[in-house]
Enzyme design. Structure first.
Site, mmCIF file in Angstrom:
data_model
loop_
_atom_site.group_PDB
_atom_site.id
_atom_site.type_symbol
_atom_site.label_atom_id
_atom_site.label_comp_id
_atom_site.label_asym_id
_atom_site.label_seq_id
_atom_site.Cartn_x
_atom_site.Cartn_y
_atom_site.Cartn_z
ATOM 1 N N GLN A 39 0.807 -1.226 0.000
ATOM 2 C CA GLN A 39 0.000 0.000 0.000
ATOM 3 C C GLN A 39 0.840 1.276 0.000
ATOM 4 O O GLN A 39 0.349 2.333 -0.394
ATOM 5 C CB GLN A 39 -0.933 0.027 1.221
ATOM 6 N N CYS A 67 -11.555 -8.148 1.739
ATOM 7 C CA CYS A 67 -11.585 -9.588 1.966
ATOM 8 C C CYS A 67 -12.573 -9.968 3.058
ATOM 9 O O CYS A 67 -13.080 -11.080 3.069
ATOM 10 C CB CYS A 67 -10.204 -10.091 2.354
HETATM 11 C C1 PLP Z 1 -3.507 -5.990 -1.975
HETATM 12 C C2 PLP Z 1 -2.576 -6.311 -0.866
HETATM 13 C C3 PLP Z 1 -1.870 -7.526 -0.837
HETATM 14 C C4 PLP Z 1 -2.100 -8.621 -1.850
HETATM 15 O O1 PLP Z 1 -1.547 -8.324 -3.106
HETATM 16 P P1 PLP Z 1 -2.091 -9.152 -4.377
HETATM 17 O O2 PLP Z 1 -1.190 -8.696 -5.495
HETATM 18 O O3 PLP Z 1 -3.511 -8.701 -4.572
HETATM 19 O O4 PLP Z 1 -1.955 -10.590 -4.071
HETATM 20 C C5 PLP Z 1 -0.988 -7.741 0.189
HETATM 21 N N1 PLP Z 1 -0.789 -6.825 1.149
HETATM 22 C C6 PLP Z 1 -1.444 -5.651 1.150
HETATM 23 C C7 PLP Z 1 -1.165 -4.659 2.233
HETATM 24 C C8 PLP Z 1 -2.366 -5.352 0.154
HETATM 25 O O5 PLP Z 1 -3.015 -4.196 0.183
#
Ligand code: PLP
Length: 396
Positions: A186, A332
């Site tokens: 993020q 999620c």
């Molecule tokens: C979206 C997200 C993930 C997962 O990444 P993907 O590429 O969707 O598998 C992991 N950690 C954080 C903090 C996220 O926001």
């Protein structure tokens, strides 16, 4: 500005869930689907072209976090990179110790991986956070034991936007000879990252949160750090992650990283202003609204509030009808009845946690978008509260 439902504005405020592929990124990817389709392992010009393009992308991704290209392992996304970091280090260092440290507010890609390792016999300490979602480096220090082999604490919290004191935590881990991983999915492209300055040994990135394609990510592994591969097969990615490379995805991720880095200072400033305007407006226009997350140590694109007496989900449905996309808790967990583990760890009651709303800003958003939300949300909340059995007049 129009508030007629038919001349509807579309306002996407869910950039922490995913972002669109930006046009420059799509253009960079397209040749690699058909014309330049080579396998990067092949010994001929088709293969060389793919190999060269991957190397170029690797430099761009490395540059976003001030790493060296050979410290970047491409994966199928942030989730796989988190898994590779955590399982890869736990398995490689098993003989050195059995204890792992993470926090209570990690993304599920981290949290559930540690829970799986607990079932394998590892001991895991989940450090808490304060009411702002901030982790105290001293809690990490106190949790470290002689047999601790890994600390994993995220950089920017995906639900509430709190930016954790990674540099200090990394320093503590290093003092104790413990490896340090951070999930920077993020924060990457939103705030500056320098893996060396931040004392990080492993760092997770994801392409689709920075206007690249879905299904591609990367793990930074500091030179000299050994981990056990979790996907075995060919000799790809310096024997650390087998499988024919997702060439178009990697090219897109590279271009997205380059653009994110080039635009970072101005875009962070612009998003912070929109963020603060939205936060101030929500707190001013709607009674019984509280900000979640840290007031200052905050990602530039994150707004998270709790709207008392209401369910976040019902507000989301009404926002969607008005063309506004937001989220409640984390994407999620929405749909499940359990409130966000992050908000509960911050000490919110179940009721307040259920009334949480996240608006995550991005490239396409303007001041008019923020004005629109501030125009339509107060009447939505008013209407829902009037119907709510939990309303302020209910005596509950
Ligand atoms: C979206 C997200 C993930 C997962 O990444 P993907 O590429 O969707 O598998 C992991 N950690 C954080 C903090 C996220 O926001």
């Amino acid at each position: 500005m129009s508030s007629q439902p038919n001349a509807q504005r579309q306002v996407y405020l869910d950039h922490s869930a995913t972002t669109p592929v930006r046009p420059e990124v799509l253009a960079a990817m397209l040749p690699y689907f058909a014309g330049k389709f080579g396998n990067a392992s092949s010994v001929h010009r088709w293969g060389y072209a793919a190999r060269e393009a991957i190397n170029d992308a690797r430099e761009k991704v490395a540059s976003l976090i001030e790493a060296s290209p050979n410290e970047i392992i491409f994966t199928s996304g942030g989730t796989e990179a988190d898994n590779l970091a955590i399982r890869g280090i736990a398995h490689a260092r098993k003989s050195k110790g059995n204890h792992l440290i993470t926090s209570q507010i990690e993304h599920h890609a981290v949290l559930h991986t540690f829970e799986a390792l607990q079932k394998e016999g590892f001991e895991v300490t989940f450090v808490p956070c304060d009411k702002y979602g901030l982790i105290d480096p001293d809690d990490v220090r106190r949790a470290i034991r002689k047999d601790t082999i890994l600390v994993s604490i995220m950089h920017g919290q995906n639900e509430v936007g709190t930016v954790e004191p990674i540099k200090q935590i990394g320093e503590i881990a290093r003092e104790h000879g413990v490896l340090f991983h951070t999930d920077a999915v993020q924060s990457a492209g939103k705030i500056p990252i320098d893996v060396k300055d931040m004392n990080v040994d492993l760092l997770t990135l994801s392409s689709h949160k920075i206007y690249g394609p879905k299904g591609v990510g990367a793990l930074y592994v500091r030179r000299g750090v050994r981990l056990t591969p979790q996907v075995t097969g060919g000799a790809h990615e310096r024997m650390r992650r087998a499988g024919t490379e997702n060439v178009p995805g990697i090219i897109g991720f590279g271009e997205a990283s380059r653009l994110a880095k080039a635009e970072l200072p101005e875009e962070a400033e612009r998003l912070s202003k929109l963020r603060d305007k939205l936060i101030e407006g929500l707190l001013r226009e709607i009674p019984d609204v509280a900000l979640n997350g840290h007031p200052v140590l905050r990602l530039p694109h994150n707004v998270n509030v709790s709207v008392k007496y209401l369910e976040g989900e019902s507000i989301l449905l009404n926002l969607d009808r008005m063309g506004v996309a937001a989220s409640s808790g984390s994407a999620c967990t929405s749909g499940s009845l359990e409130p966000s583990h992050v908000l509960l760890a911050m000490g919110l009651s179940h009721e307040t946690a259920h009334g949480s709303l996240r608006f995550s800003l991005g490239m396409s958003n303007t001041e008019e978008d923020v004005d629109y939300v501030l125009e339509i949300l107060p009447p939505i909340v008013g209407k829902l509260r009037a119907m709510s059995p939990l309303g302020p007049g209910s005596g509950l």
